[in-house]
Write a protein that holds these residues in place. Structure first.
Motif, short mmCIF file in Angstrom:
data_model
loop_
_atom_site.label_atom_id
_atom_site.label_comp_id
_atom_site.label_asym_id
_atom_site.label_seq_id
_atom_site.Cartn_x
_atom_site.Cartn_y
_atom_site.Cartn_z
N ASN A 109 0.84 -1.18 0.00
CA ASN A 109 0.00 0.00 0.00
C ASN A 109 0.89 1.25 0.00
O ASN A 109 1.70 1.43 0.91
N SER A 136 0.47 4.20 0.85
CA SER A 136 0.39 5.07 2.02
C SER A 136 1.14 4.47 3.21
O SER A 136 1.32 5.15 4.21
N GLU A 137 1.57 3.22 3.08
CA GLU A 137 2.32 2.58 4.16
C GLU A 137 3.82 2.50 3.88
O GLU A 137 4.59 2.12 4.76
N THR A 163 5.47 9.63 2.46
CA THR A 163 4.83 8.39 2.02
C THR A 163 4.94 8.30 0.50
O THR A 163 4.98 9.33 -0.19
N ALA A 176 2.65 7.34 -1.43
CA ALA A 176 1.41 7.89 -1.97
C ALA A 176 1.52 9.40 -2.16
O ALA A 176 1.05 9.95 -3.17
N GLU A 177 2.14 10.08 -1.20
CA GLU A 177 2.28 11.54 -1.29
C GLU A 177 3.22 11.93 -2.43
O GLU A 177 2.97 12.88 -3.17
#
Length: 104
Positions: free
Chosen positions: A38, A40-41, A81, A83-84
């Motif tokens: 994931n 974001s992890e 992250t 995701a960022e």
């Protein structure tokens, strides 16, 4: 059944090479698992995030100061992250919407 005889040094070298290949494959599997996790992890340090965005560490500082990217500071290191970083990367895409026959 055939029996093949080799010197012990040659056998040791073969075993070392097999162990090196095994450890290399395990390392690659671990890296692939991290990338498929994931986003974001998954946390990236300042250097890795800058490499993905293809910017300097100073530009990363400017992005933080301007509030353009969220981050975390742990142990005197800056972390982002995945995701960022992906969000920022996709937000900086420049599209070429030139029409045929139009001015460039």
């Amino acid at each position: 059944m055939k029996v093949i005889v080799i010197e012990s040094e040659a056998y040791k070298k073969i075993v070392q090479k097999i162990e090196w290949i095994y450890s290399y494959i395990k390392k690659r599997e671990k890296e692939n698992a991290t990338l498929q996790a994931n986003p974001s992890e998954v946390w990236l340090n300042d250097q890795d995030a800058a490499a993905i965005l293809r910017v300097s560490k100073r530009t990363m500082q400017r992005l933080r100061s301007n509030g353009e990217i969220t981050y975390s500071i742990r142990g005197n290191k800056v972390w982002y992250t995945l995701a960022e970083v992906k969000r920022l990367l996709s937000g900086r895409v420049v599209r070429n919407d030139k029409q045929e026959g139009g001015k460039p």
